[in-house]
Design a protein around this motif. Structure first.
Motif, PDB file in Angstrom:
ATOM      1  N   ASN A 266       6.530  -2.096   2.824  1.00 31.19           N
ATOM      2  CA  ASN A 266       5.558  -1.398   1.982  1.00 31.19           C
ATOM      3  C   ASN A 266       6.067  -0.048   1.490  1.00 31.19           C
ATOM      4  N   LEU A 267       7.034   0.527   2.200  1.00 33.67           N
ATOM      5  CA  LEU A 267       7.618   1.793   1.755  1.00 33.67           C
ATOM      6  C   LEU A 267       8.540   1.596   0.558  1.00 33.67           C
ATOM      7  N   TRP A 268       9.352   0.542   0.612  1.00 28.41           N
ATOM      8  CA  TRP A 268      10.405   0.400  -0.388  1.00 28.41           C
ATOM      9  C   TRP A 268      10.119  -0.668  -1.450  1.00 28.41           C
TER      10      TRP A 268
ATOM     11  N   LEU B 183       3.814   3.143  10.355  1.00 29.45           N
ATOM     12  CA  LEU B 183       4.094   1.817  10.910  1.00 29.45           C
ATOM     13  C   LEU B 183       5.555   1.708  11.331  1.00 29.45           C
ATOM     14  N   VAL B 184       6.462   2.248  10.526  1.00 33.02           N
ATOM     15  CA  VAL B 184       7.878   2.221  10.892  1.00 33.02           C
ATOM     16  C   VAL B 184       8.104   2.988  12.188  1.00 33.02           C
TER      17      VAL B 184
ATOM     18  N   GLY C 190       8.616  -3.826  10.354  1.00 30.95           N
ATOM     19  CA  GLY C 190       8.987  -4.596   9.169  1.00 30.95           C
ATOM     20  C   GLY C 190       7.985  -4.448   8.046  1.00 30.95           C
ATOM     21  N   SER C 191       6.708  -4.491   8.380  1.00 28.31           N
ATOM     22  CA  SER C 191       5.669  -4.327   7.367  1.00 28.31           C
ATOM     23  C   SER C 191       5.717  -2.931   6.769  1.00 28.31           C
TER      24      SER C 191
ATOM     25  N   HIS D 217      -1.201   4.909   1.238  1.00 28.95           N
ATOM     26  CA  HIS D 217      -0.411   3.707   1.491  1.00 28.95           C
ATOM     27  C   HIS D 217       0.956   4.075   2.077  1.00 28.95           C
ATOM     28  N   ARG D 218       1.594   5.085   1.515  1.00 30.72           N
ATOM     29  CA  ARG D 218       2.916   5.473   1.984  1.00 30.72           C
ATOM     30  C   ARG D 218       2.856   6.161   3.348  1.00 30.72           C
TER      31      ARG D 218
END
Length: 255
Positions: free
Chosen positions: A124-126, A240-241, A119-120, A233-234
């Motif tokens: 943070n991606l979108w 993470l996903v 979820g995090s 960051h990306r």
């Protein structure tokens, strides 16, 4: 099974477990996460029960924590004060998490970690880029305690839970990854003590895994600063996903 066949099988299993240690270390050093792969590898490939896998992994992560901390410190990228506050909360909570691990099934916690992690990462991606911020000292200690308890409970080393939490709170990616290296040291140190008290640490295997993972972490610390800003960051968010998806299926894999 014949003795020769048994030795061959054991050798292949150990080789598979040891080979995964290097990429795990690279993931830890570069994006802060990756330790979540080692306990299931020790369980499904190495034949350890879930408690011994968590304890042995915790000991191995002590090596990656030291190497990662030194690596980021040499590049002057270590947030010492912030990382110290996180560690202050994580250390005692890690010992408690290690003790609880022996009596609580981990399935629900793995699923919760999967939701938090994936979820995090997706958020943070979108989501639109946010202004970075610093956490107040009390909040940093509380975050450290939550991360310390949850990480020791699952034997994941710390960053796999710390990274999504800090990114969601708006902490810069490089600061988050560097702090994750520092927090590993007291976290896995106290967690190892808790596991060892119950006889759930294989120090020999964990040391070999730690040396190999530490070598990978050293390489990772040299890569991450080259991905500064939004790109890092990306990359971390996408990882993470992926790791969150792995956590969803982890409880249902055959043992």
């Amino acid at each position: 099974m014949k003795p020769g066949t048994r030795r061959t099988t054991v050798g292949r299993v150990l080789l598979a477990v040891l080979v995964i240690a290097v990429p795990v270390g690279v993931f830890i050093g570069t994006i802060g996460i990756g330790g979540v792969l080692l306990p299931p590898a020790l369980t499904w490939l190495g034949g350890l029960d879930i408690h011994a896998a968590a304890g042995t992994s915790s000991w191995a992560f002590l090596f990656t924590g030291v190497v990662g901390t030194v690596g980021y410190a040499r590049q002057q990228a270590m947030p010492w004060r912030f990382g110290g506050l996180l560690a202050l909360g994580a250390a005692p909570a890690a010992a408690a998490g290690a003790l609880v691990n022996n009596v609580v099934p981990a399935t629900v916690l793995w699923l919760v970690l999967g939701v938090v992690t994936a979820g995090s990462g997706a958020w943070n991606l979108w989501a639109r880029p946010r202004e970075t911020r610093e956490l107040p000292a009390p909040a940093a200690v509380v975050v450290g305690a939550v991360v310390g308890f949850g990480s020791a409970l699952t034997g994941t080393g710390g960053p796999v839970l710390l990274v999504p939490v800090l990114l969601a709170l708006g902490v810069p990616a490089l600061t988050t990854i560097a702090a994750g290296q520092l927090i590993q040291i007291p976290l896995v140190g106290f967690a190892t003590i808790g596991y060892a008290a119950q006889g759930n640490v294989h120090f020999g295997l964990g040391s070999v895994l730690g040396v190999l993972a530490g070598a990978g972490a050293l390489a990772g610390t040299r890569l991450a600063p080259r991905l500064r800003g939004r790109l890092l960051h990306r990359v971390v968010s996408a990882a993470l996903v992926a790791f969150g998806g792995f956590l969803f299926v982890l409880p249902f894999l055959p043992r």
